[in-house]
Design a protein around this motif. Structure first.
Motif, PDB file in Angstrom:
ATOM      1  N   THR A  84       4.819  -6.854   1.179  1.00  0.00           N
ATOM      2  CA  THR A  84       6.056  -8.142   1.075  1.00  0.00           C
ATOM      3  C   THR A  84       7.248  -7.375   0.749  1.00  0.00           C
ATOM      4  O   THR A  84       7.484  -6.697  -0.557  1.00  0.00           O
ATOM      5  N   ILE A  85       8.390  -7.727   1.512  1.00  0.00           N
ATOM      6  CA  ILE A  85       9.617  -7.081   1.224  1.00  0.00           C
ATOM      7  C   ILE A  85      10.505  -8.270   0.719  1.00  0.00           C
ATOM      8  O   ILE A  85      10.660  -9.154   1.426  1.00  0.00           O
ATOM      9  N   LYS A  86      11.404  -7.808  -0.441  1.00  0.00           N
ATOM     10  CA  LYS A  86      11.860  -8.869  -0.907  1.00  0.00           C
ATOM     11  C   LYS A  86      13.576  -8.216  -1.254  1.00  0.00           C
ATOM     12  O   LYS A  86      13.779  -7.743  -2.339  1.00  0.00           O
ATOM     13  N   GLU A  87      14.237  -8.192   0.048  1.00  0.00           N
ATOM     14  CA  GLU A  87      15.717  -7.749  -0.312  1.00  0.00           C
ATOM     15  C   GLU A  87      15.792  -6.601  -1.057  1.00  0.00           C
ATOM     16  O   GLU A  87      16.692  -6.244  -1.708  1.00  0.00           O
ATOM     17  N   ALA A  88      15.130  -5.584  -0.429  1.00  0.00           N
ATOM     18  CA  ALA A  88      15.360  -4.026  -0.943  1.00  0.00           C
ATOM     19  C   ALA A  88      14.226  -3.246  -0.285  1.00  0.00           C
ATOM     20  O   ALA A  88      13.217  -3.714   0.205  1.00  0.00           O
ATOM     21  N   ASN A  89      14.547  -1.948  -0.232  1.00  0.00           N
ATOM     22  CA  ASN A  89      13.779  -0.877   0.304  1.00  0.00           C
ATOM     23  C   ASN A  89      12.567  -0.662  -0.547  1.00  0.00           C
ATOM     24  O   ASN A  89      12.304  -0.942  -1.625  1.00  0.00           O
ATOM     25  N   LEU A  90      11.503  -0.714   0.266  1.00  0.00           N
ATOM     26  CA  LEU A  90       9.997  -0.582  -0.527  1.00  0.00           C
ATOM     27  C   LEU A  90       9.526   0.805  -0.098  1.00  0.00           C
ATOM     28  O   LEU A  90       9.177   1.100   1.026  1.00  0.00           O
ATOM     29  N   ARG A  91       8.856   1.342  -1.011  1.00  0.00           N
ATOM     30  CA  ARG A  91       8.107   2.402  -0.675  1.00  0.00           C
ATOM     31  C   ARG A  91       6.533   1.958  -1.192  1.00  0.00           C
ATOM     32  O   ARG A  91       5.928   1.370  -2.028  1.00  0.00           O
ATOM     33  N   HIS A  92       5.716   2.405  -0.051  1.00  0.00           N
ATOM     34  CA  HIS A  92       4.591   1.762   0.034  1.00  0.00           C
ATOM     35  C   HIS A  92       3.348   2.893   0.653  1.00  0.00           C
ATOM     36  O   HIS A  92       3.382   3.260   1.806  1.00  0.00           O
ATOM     37  N   ASP A  93       2.551   3.664  -0.350  1.00  0.00           N
ATOM     38  CA  ASP A  93       1.894   4.709   0.122  1.00  0.00           C
ATOM     39  C   ASP A  93       0.612   3.883   0.638  1.00  0.00           C
ATOM     40  O   ASP A  93       0.059   2.957  -0.011  1.00  0.00           O
ATOM     41  N   ILE A  94      -0.110   4.611   1.641  1.00  0.00           N
ATOM     42  CA  ILE A  94      -1.348   4.148   2.333  1.00  0.00           C
ATOM     43  C   ILE A  94      -2.502   5.173   1.929  1.00  0.00           C
ATOM     44  O   ILE A  94      -2.429   6.277   2.036  1.00  0.00           O
ATOM     45  N   LYS A  95      -3.552   4.591   1.569  1.00  0.00           N
ATOM     46  CA  LYS A  95      -4.671   5.283   1.155  1.00  0.00           C
ATOM     47  C   LYS A  95      -5.673   4.849   2.387  1.00  0.00           C
ATOM     48  O   LYS A  95      -6.288   4.014   2.302  1.00  0.00           O
ATOM     49  N   LEU A  96      -6.184   5.962   2.813  1.00  0.00           N
ATOM     50  CA  LEU A  96      -7.278   5.518   3.760  1.00  0.00           C
ATOM     51  C   LEU A  96      -8.622   5.924   3.213  1.00  0.00           C
ATOM     52  O   LEU A  96      -9.089   7.189   2.717  1.00  0.00           O
ATOM     53  N   ASP A  97      -9.807   5.163   3.348  1.00  0.00           N
ATOM     54  CA  ASP A  97     -11.009   5.281   2.677  1.00  0.00           C
ATOM     55  C   ASP A  97     -11.976   4.923   3.824  1.00  0.00           C
ATOM     56  O   ASP A  97     -12.106   3.507   3.850  1.00  0.00           O
ATOM     57  N   ASN A  98     -12.641   5.890   4.208  1.00  0.00           N
ATOM     58  CA  ASN A  98     -13.546   5.423   5.387  1.00  0.00           C
ATOM     59  C   ASN A  98     -14.676   4.649   4.934  1.00  0.00           C
ATOM     60  O   ASN A  98     -15.559   4.011   5.769  1.00  0.00           O
TER      61      ASN A  98
END
Length: 802
Positions: A84-98
Motif C-alpha cells: 500500500t502506497i500513501k503519497e510517498a516513496n516506499l521501500r519494500h523488500d521481498i522474501k521468497l520462501d519455497n
C-alpha cells in the motif's frame, strides 16, 4: 502524424510530475540475493513489469497512491504479495520462501512461472533461462546444445559456421530470431557466437510448429533470443581468457531517469581466438618426396577469428504512452580466416579470409492497453547495410605443418590458378542494403479469447563486385534482390477453467526475387548494346496450424500441435556465397512439410525437498522438396564447393524426452534424449539423409555450496555430458559397403566441468571451466574436427547504482 502531435509525445513525458516509487531487494529464505526475479505489479488499472537486476534490486516508478498486488516469479517458483502506497516513496523488500503457501485476502493462489506457462501452451517448446550461463564461460550456442531436441552443428572453433538442428531438420529450415527479427538481418558479425548470455533474458525453442507471433517461413522450428529488457538502472561487465588464445569481453548497462522515464541503454562485446587447436585424421598429412603422405598431428594455423559489436539505444520506458520506446544503432564487424573448404583436405588454406560488417538503425515500440484495455502493440524494425568481402590472393600451397607444400620432386608447389581455392584470385565483395520490420497487434476480448495479427517484412538488395576484376567487368555488376512478406492471424482461447488452451493460426507467405546481370547483345541494327538480363520470380503460399494443451490434472498436461509449414529458399541458397564456398542455384524450389507433435508434461511433482518434472514429445515431419546439400556418395564429392539442392521428399519421425530433478534447491540434474529417423526418396531410392546425427543425449548436474569460504558466498559446481551417436556423412555407393567406414563419424562422448564462485556482496563472480575434459576427438559437419580439451577463466562484475 502531425509534427505538433509528434513533438508533444516527446515533450509530455519530460513535463510529467514525479509520482511515487516502489523499490526493494529480493532475497531468499536464508537472506541471499535472488537476481533476475520477475515482478508484475497490478491494481488501480495499472499493470507494470520489472525485473530485479543482478543485485536483486527491483523498482517501479510513477505509481499513484493505492494498494497493489505483486506477482513474483523466480524460476519455477512463484509468490504473491501486497503493498500500500500513501503519497510517498516506499521501500519494500521481498522474501521468497519455497516452503510457504502464499495467500491474498485469505484465498490461496496457485500459479506458475512464465517458463512453465509457455511450456504448457500446446507448442513443442522449451524455454531456456540464462542466469547461470551469464556468469560462466558458456556460449549461447553451448547453452542451446544442451536443450532437448536441439543439436548444434559447427565447423570448428569460435566463429566457425554454425547450423541448428531441431528434431532432424536443420539449416535454414530452422529460423533464428533476435526479439522476433531474423538474425540474418544482422549479418555474420552479429550472431549467437558473439552475443553473450548476459545480454539475453531467455531463449525460446519451438520445434516443428511455430506460433503466429513469430511469423516466418520456419519449416522445422524456430529459436527466438529474447534480449534483456529490464528497465532498472544496472551495469554488468565480464572478461574471460582461455585456451587457443581466446579472449572474450562484454558489457551491458542501462540508466533510467526516474522523473521523465528517459532511458539510455547500451551493450557491447569483443571476441578473439587463434583457434589453433590440434587436429589429426586421414586428411591431416604431410606430402614428401615421391608423393609419400605421412600422417601427423598438427595445429590449425589459418583459423583466427575476431568479432566486435554493440548496440546503443535511447528512448523512454514505463511512461504513459509507451512501455518501451527506443531508437538506436547496431554495429558490428568481424574477421575470419578460412583453414579449408567444406571438407578437411590434405592441403589446407593459408591467406584466405573474409571480413564482414553491419550498420543498422533500429526502432522498438511496445505498449500494452493502447487506447483501450486489451489492445497491445509491438513494433520492432531494423534498416541499414551489411557487407562481406572474401580475400583469396595467395598462390602458394601449404601442408598441415604450416610449411610450403612440395611436389613429388621436392619443389615448392603453387596453384596454377593463383589462389587457395580454384577459380583464381579474388577480392569478392557482397554489399547489401537490408530491412526487417515486425509488427504485432493483439486484442484480448476477455481472459479467455484473444486475436493476434502479425506481419513481417524482410528485404535484401544485394550487389556483387570484385576489386581484382577489370574496370569493364566491375561496370557490369549484377544485382540480387529478395523481398519477403509473411502475415499470420491467430486466435487463442482458454476454456474449462484454463484446463484447455488452444491456438489456431493461418499464415500467408510471399517472396519475390530479382536477378539483374548486364550483358552485351547485338540489336536489330547490328549494333552492340548493353541490356539487363532479368530473372525474377514471385511465389505465394499458404500455411495453417494449431496448438492445444489439456490439463488432465494440475500436474499432467497433454500437448498437441500441427502445422503445414513452408520454407522459402534464402539468399545464399538462391544467389550463392563465395565466402562460405556456396554455389548459386536459382532453380531451387521451396520446401514444404506437414509437422505433427504429441507430448505430455508431468509435474512439477514436489515431495519433501524433492521436485521432479518430466516431459516427452513424439513427432513426425512429412517433407516435400527438402533443401540441403546433395545426397553425396564416394564418387562425386567436391572437396571445396557446396551447392544447396532439393534432395527429394521424405519423412522424419522420432521422439525426445527430458527429466529435471531438484533437491533442496542445492542439487539439480537434467537428462534429455532425442532419437529420430530421416529418410529421403532420392532418384527412386529411399536413403537415410547423410551428415545427420540421429541419436543425441545430454546430461547436466549442478550442486551449490553456501558459506564455504566466506559468509554469504556461494560455490556452484557444474558437470555436462554430450553424447552423439555414430553417423555417416556420405551415402554408400550401391550394395557394396566395403570401405564405407571411411565415411563414418564415430560415436562421440564429450564432458565438461565448471565451477563459479559468487563473492559475498554478489558483485563479483569468478568462474573456471574445462571443456572436453578427456580430450576426445570431436567431429560435426562433414567430419570437420572440433577443438579438444580447453580451459577458460572468467570474471563477471555487476552493479546497480552508479
Amino acid at each position: 502524424m502531425k509534427p505538433r502531435l509528434l513533438l508533444l509525445l516527446f515533450i509530455l513525458p519530460l513535463t510529467l510530475s514525479a509520482q511515487n516509487t516502489l523499490s526493494g531487494v529480493v532475497k531468499d529464505a536464508n537472506g541471499y540475493i535472488v537476481p533476475q526475479t520477475e515482478i508484475v505489479l497490478t491494481g488501480g488499472g495499472i499493470s507494470q513489469k520489472a525485473k530485479a537486476n543482478l543485485q536483486g534490486v527491483y523498482s517501479f516508478q510513477n505509481l499513484p497512491s493505492g494498494t497493489f498486488t505483486l506477482e513474483i516469479v523466480s524460476g519455477d517458483f512463484i509468490a504473491f504479495d501486497q503493498v500500500t502506497i500513501k503519497e510517498a516513496n516506499l521501500r519494500h523488500d521481498i522474501k521468497l520462501d519455497n516452503a510457504k503457501d502464499y495467500e491474498l485476502d485469505e484465498v490461496a493462489i496457485r500459479a506458475e512461472s512464465i517458463k512453465t506457462k509457455m511450456e504448457k501452451q500446446g507448442f513443442a517448446v522449451n524455454v531456456v533461462n540464462t542466469e547461470e550461463a551469464a556468469q560462466r564461460n558458456i556460449q549461447t550456442n553451448e547453452l542451446l546444445n544442451t536443450t532437448v531436441g536441439v543439436k548444434i552443428r559447427q565447423n570448428g572453433g569460435l566463429g566457425s559456421q554454425v547450423q541448428y538442428s531441431l528434431n532432424g531438420l536443420s539449416g535454414s529450415a530452422v529460423r533464428i530470431f533476435i526479439d522476433g527479427i531474423p538474425i540474418s538481418t544482422f549479418g555474420s558479425s552479429f550472431n549467437l557466437n558473439s552475443i553473450p548470455p548476459a545480454m539475453i533474458e531467455q531463449i525460446e525453442v519451438y520445434k516443428g510448429v511455430v506460433p503466429g507471433h513469430l511469423s516466418d517461413d520456419a519449416l522445422g522450428g524456430a529459436i527466438n533470443i529474447v534480449l534483456d529488457k529490464s528497465a532498472g538502472t544496472n551495469l554488468n561487465a565480464s572478461v574471460s581468457y582461455g585456451s587457443f588464445n581466446t579472449f572474450q569481453a562484454s558489457v551491458n548497462g542501462l540508466y533510467r531517469f526516474d522523473k521523465s522515464g528517459f532511458t539510455v541503454k547500451a551493450s557491447g562485446f569483443h571476441n578473439y581466438s587463434d583457434n589453433d587447436y590440434e587436429v589429426s585424421g586421414r586428411s591431416v598429412v604431410v606430402t614428401g618426396l615421391g608423393g609419400v603422405q605421412t600422417p601427423i598431428t598438427a595445429r590449425r594455423f589459418n583459423d583466427a577469428y575476431r568479432s566486435t559489436g554493440g548496440v546503443v539505444q535511447v528512448g523512454y520506458t514505463d511512461v504513459s504512452w509507451a512501455d518501451q520506446f527506443y531508437v538506436g544503432f547496431t554495429g558490428s564487424d568481424d574477421y575470419n580466416e578460412v583453414q579449408h573448404g567444406a571438407f578437411m583436405t590434405i592441403m589446407p588454406y593459408k591467406g584466405r579470409f573474409y571480413e564482414s560488417d553491419a550498420a543498422l538503425a533500429n526502432l522498438t515500440y511496445q505498449k500494452k492497453d493502447l487506447f483501450t484495455e486489451g489492445f497491445d502493440v509491438n513494433i520492432n524494425g531494423y534498416y541499414g547495410s551489411r557487407n562481406r568481402q572474401l580475400s583469396d590472393t595467395v598462390a602458394a600451397a601449404y601442408s598441415w605443418n604450416g610449411e610450403r607444400a612440395i611436389d613429388f620432386r621436392g619443389n615448392e608447389y603453387e596453384y596454377t590458378w593463383g589462389s587457395q581455392q580454384e577459380g583464381g584470385p579474388t577480392l569478392a565483395k557482397i554489399s547489401r542494403n537490408v530491412a526487417s520490420i515486425r509488427t504485432g497487434l493483439s486484442y484480448a476480448f476477455n481472459d479467455n479469447h484473444k486475436v493476434l495479427l502479425n506481419h513481417m517484412y524482410s528485404g535484401i538488395d544485394r550487389e556483387d563486385s570484385d576489386e581484382l576484376r577489370s574496370v569493364l567487368e566491375n561496370t557490369f555488376v549484377g544485382t540480387r534482390d529478395l523481398h519477403k512478406n509473411i502475415v499470420s492471424l491467430t486466435y487463442e482461447v482458454n476454456a474449462f477453467n484454463d484446463r484447455l488452451k488452444a491456438s489456431l493460426f493461418g499464415k500467408y507467405y510471399q517472396q519475390k526475387t530479382i536477378s539483374k546481370d548486364p550483358a552485351i547483345v547485338t540489336n536489330e541494327a547490328g549494333n552492340r548494346v548493353i541490356v539487363d538480363e532479368v530473372v525474377s520470380s514471385n511465389k505465394e503460399f499458404e500455411g495453417y496450424g494449431f496448438a492445444a494443451s489439456y490439463g488432465i490434472t494440475p500436474e499432467v498436461f497433454l500437448l498437441a500441435s500441427a502445422e503445414k509449414a513452408i520454407r522459402l529458399p534464402n539468399e545464399t541458397e538462391i544467389f550463392g556465397n563465395d565466402g562460405d564456398n556456396v554455389v548459386a542455384n536459382a532453380s531451387i524450389n521451396p520446401e514444404q512439410s506437414n509437422n505433427y507433435n504429441l507430448g505430455f508434461r508431468f509435474g512439477a511433482f514436489t515431495f519433501n525437498k524433492h521436485r521432479v518434472t518430466l516431459s516427452t514429445n513424439v513427432f513426425t515431419r512429412n517433407i516435400k522438396d527438402r533443401i540441403g546439400l546433395p545426397i553425396e556418395n564416394s564418387l562425386n564429392v567436391d572437396d571445396e564447393l557446396i551447392v544447396y539442392v532439393n534432395q527429394g521428399s521424405g519423412t522424419s519421425q522420432g521422439f525426445d524426452a527430458q527429466v529435471n530433478y531438484v533437491y533442496n534447491d542445492k542439487l539439480s540434474a537434467n537428462f534429455n534424449i532425442s532419437k529420430f529417423d530421416l529418410e529421403i526418396e532420392n532418384r527412386g531410392t529411399e536413403v537415410a539423409v547423410p551428415n545427420t546425427p540421429f541419436l543425441t543425449m545430454n546430461g547436466n548436474l549442478r550442486y551449490s555450496l553456501d558459506n564455504l569460504f566466506q559468509k554469504k558466498s556461494r560455490l556452484d559446481l557444474f558437470y555436462t555430458l554430450y553424447y552423439t551417436g555414430e553417423f555417416s556423412y556420405l551415402v554408400p555407393q550401391g550394395s557394396n559397403t566395403v570401405g564405407d567406414d571411411f565415411f563414418k563419424v564415430p560415436e562421440q562422448l564429450a564432458q565438461d566441468f565448471g565451477m563459479s564462485y559468487t563473492f559475498p556482496k554478489k558483485r563479483f563472480v569468478l568462474s573456471f571451466d574445462v571443456k572436453n575434459i578427456f580430450d576426445k576427438p570431436l567431429y560435426d559437419n562433414l567430419s570437420v574436427q572440433k577443438p579438444g580439451r580447453a580451459f577458460y577463466l572468467k570474471l563477471n562484475y555487476s552493479i546497480n547504482k552508479f
